[in-house]
Design a protein around this motif. Structure first.
Motif, PDB file in Angstrom:
ATOM      1  N   UNK A 297       7.965  -9.051  -2.311  1.00 57.27           N
ATOM      2  CA  UNK A 297       7.347  -7.976  -2.893  1.00 57.27           C
ATOM      3  C   UNK A 297       6.246  -8.038  -3.815  1.00 57.27           C
ATOM      4  N   UNK A 298       6.458  -9.023  -4.683  1.00 58.58           N
ATOM      5  CA  UNK A 298       5.370  -9.270  -5.629  1.00 58.58           C
ATOM      6  C   UNK A 298       4.091 -10.068  -5.193  1.00 58.58           C
ATOM      7  N   UNK A 299       4.351 -10.898  -4.271  1.00 56.05           N
ATOM      8  CA  UNK A 299       3.205 -11.582  -3.566  1.00 56.05           C
ATOM      9  C   UNK A 299       2.356 -10.359  -2.549  1.00 56.05           C
ATOM     10  N   UNK A 300       3.184  -9.588  -2.060  1.00 57.93           N
ATOM     11  CA  UNK A 300       2.586  -8.622  -1.297  1.00 57.93           C
ATOM     12  C   UNK A 300       1.679  -7.739  -2.053  1.00 57.93           C
ATOM     13  N   UNK A 301       2.104  -7.351  -3.399  1.00 62.63           N
ATOM     14  CA  UNK A 301       1.393  -6.567  -4.509  1.00 62.63           C
ATOM     15  C   UNK A 301       0.109  -7.344  -4.821  1.00 62.63           C
ATOM     16  N   UNK A 302       0.137  -8.561  -4.785  1.00 67.11           N
ATOM     17  CA  UNK A 302      -0.952  -9.408  -5.369  1.00 67.11           C
ATOM     18  C   UNK A 302      -2.105  -9.288  -4.093  1.00 67.11           C
ATOM     19  N   UNK A 303      -1.506  -9.153  -2.753  1.00 64.37           N
ATOM     20  CA  UNK A 303      -2.443  -9.098  -1.712  1.00 64.37           C
ATOM     21  C   UNK A 303      -3.134  -7.665  -1.789  1.00 64.37           C
ATOM     22  N   UNK A 304      -2.387  -6.802  -2.084  1.00 60.00           N
ATOM     23  CA  UNK A 304      -2.901  -5.258  -2.039  1.00 60.00           C
ATOM     24  C   UNK A 304      -3.974  -5.357  -2.875  1.00 60.00           C
TER      25      UNK A 304
ATOM     26  N   UNK B  94      -8.182  -4.238  -2.747  1.00 60.46           N
ATOM     27  CA  UNK B  94      -8.758  -3.338  -3.241  1.00 60.46           C
ATOM     28  C   UNK B  94      -8.024  -2.165  -3.641  1.00 60.46           C
ATOM     29  N   UNK B  95      -6.608  -2.363  -3.825  1.00 64.67           N
ATOM     30  CA  UNK B  95      -5.800  -1.185  -3.853  1.00 64.67           C
ATOM     31  C   UNK B  95      -5.023  -1.489  -5.017  1.00 64.67           C
ATOM     32  N   UNK B  96      -5.404  -1.362  -6.304  1.00 65.35           N
ATOM     33  CA  UNK B  96      -4.708  -1.896  -7.548  1.00 65.35           C
ATOM     34  C   UNK B  96      -3.691  -0.841  -7.837  1.00 65.35           C
ATOM     35  N   UNK B  97      -3.762   0.501  -7.584  1.00 67.16           N
ATOM     36  CA  UNK B  97      -2.729   1.652  -7.688  1.00 67.16           C
ATOM     37  C   UNK B  97      -1.500   1.065  -6.633  1.00 67.16           C
ATOM     38  N   UNK B  98      -1.818   0.874  -5.587  1.00 68.25           N
ATOM     39  CA  UNK B  98      -0.780   0.652  -4.608  1.00 68.25           C
ATOM     40  C   UNK B  98       0.180  -0.537  -5.076  1.00 68.25           C
ATOM     41  N   UNK B  99      -0.714  -1.541  -5.705  1.00 63.82           N
ATOM     42  CA  UNK B  99      -0.069  -2.700  -5.986  1.00 63.82           C
ATOM     43  C   UNK B  99       0.817  -2.715  -7.376  1.00 63.82           C
ATOM     44  N   UNK B 100       0.512  -1.657  -8.225  1.00 61.77           N
ATOM     45  CA  UNK B 100       1.092  -1.251  -9.463  1.00 61.77           C
ATOM     46  C   UNK B 100       2.492  -0.764  -8.962  1.00 61.77           C
TER      47      UNK B 100
END
Lengths: 162, 102
Positions: free
Chosen positions: A43-50, A54-60
């Motif tokens: 999940x953390x690695x996927x957040x970095x990919x998001x 260009x989706x920092x809000x979705x990553x957070x």
């Protein structure tokens, strides 16, 4: 500029490798506790990919809601349960054929996107809020109801009313 | 800069790994965790599609946020069912649960 590009590529490569190794360990590790832990890493690695897309809000949001609560909930629940031996269904050949066909079908569907560079400009929060309230209000309502249902279910189970 | 091709490749590999876990395991929690791997791949594909054009980005963000919140709710429901099943049947094996129903 070229250093930035190289750094982005390097971050992508490391994160993609981390995500794939974590996913393999989620499925393959004997212990359920470690499998849930590696799901956290995935999940953390996927957040970095998001964030790279260009989706920092979705990553957070992924980090706080998904990794921070949902996967941690799995981890704590698994700790409460008795560790059971990992039983495998003897249909490996069938599974591999299904996986190959599914991946090929998805590759065919998403082939058009493969040569495009991602657009990394950020989205205004006011525009997002307006979109959620005016266009996706029913989905938001459904999401709130499902969250409330989960909360009630969790309280019921925790109080051992079932 | 990395093209979307490589993101699609990562998402497809994640889908394959998740499907393998879902099809070959009998433990209900293990199956849920494999479904979560597939969910992560699907979310990555959704955001890859949304990042193709600036016009799709707001919709991609909103759908991504809603998908994450619904996935969290789904995790809560399925884990609660698994705990309940374990309390009643003393097992997490889906085959055993299916055999002893009714």
């Amino acid at each position: 500029m070229s250093l930035l590009i190289n750094l982005t590529t390097l971050t992508f490569l490391l994160t993609a490798a981390l995500a794939l190794i974590s996913a393999a360990l989620v499925v393959g590790h004997r212990s359920l506790v470690y499998a849930a832990f590696f799901l956290d890493i995935l999940g953390t690695a996927n957040a970095i990919l998001f964030a790279l897309l260009g989706f920092p809000l979705v990553a957070v949001f992924q980090l706080t809601v998904y990794v921070g609560s949902a996967v941690t909930f799995i981890l704590f629940s698994v700790v409460m349960l008795k560790e059971v031996p990992g039983l495998t269904v003897p249909i490996r050949e069938f599974a591999i054929v299904t996986i190959v066909l599914t991946v090929l079908a998805l590759a065919g569907i998403f082939y058009s996107a493969t040569a495009i560079q991602p657009v990394v400009e950020t989205v205004e929060l006011s525009e997002l809020a307006s979109l959620v309230v005016h266009k996706y209000w029913f989905a938001l309502l459904l999401s709130i109801l499902s969250m409330a249902t989960t909360l009630i279910e969790a309280i019921t189970l925790a109080r051992r009313e079932v | 800069m990395v093209t979307l091709f490589w993101y699609v490749v990562v998402a497809l590999l994640l889908t394959g790994i998740g499907l393998y876990g879902l099809l070959t395991r009998r433990n209900i929690i293990r199956m849920l965790i494999s479904i979560e791997v597939i969910f992560n791949a699907a979310l990555l594909l959704l955001l890859v599609m949304a990042s193709m054009s600036a016009a799709y980005k707001p919709t991609g963000v909103v759908l991504g946020l809603l998908a994450i919140s619904l996935a969290s709710a789904e995790v809560g429901v399925v884990v609660s069912i698994a705990i309940l099943m374990f309390r009643l049947k003393r097992s997490l094996d889906v085959y055993e649960i299916m055999e002893s129903r009714g």
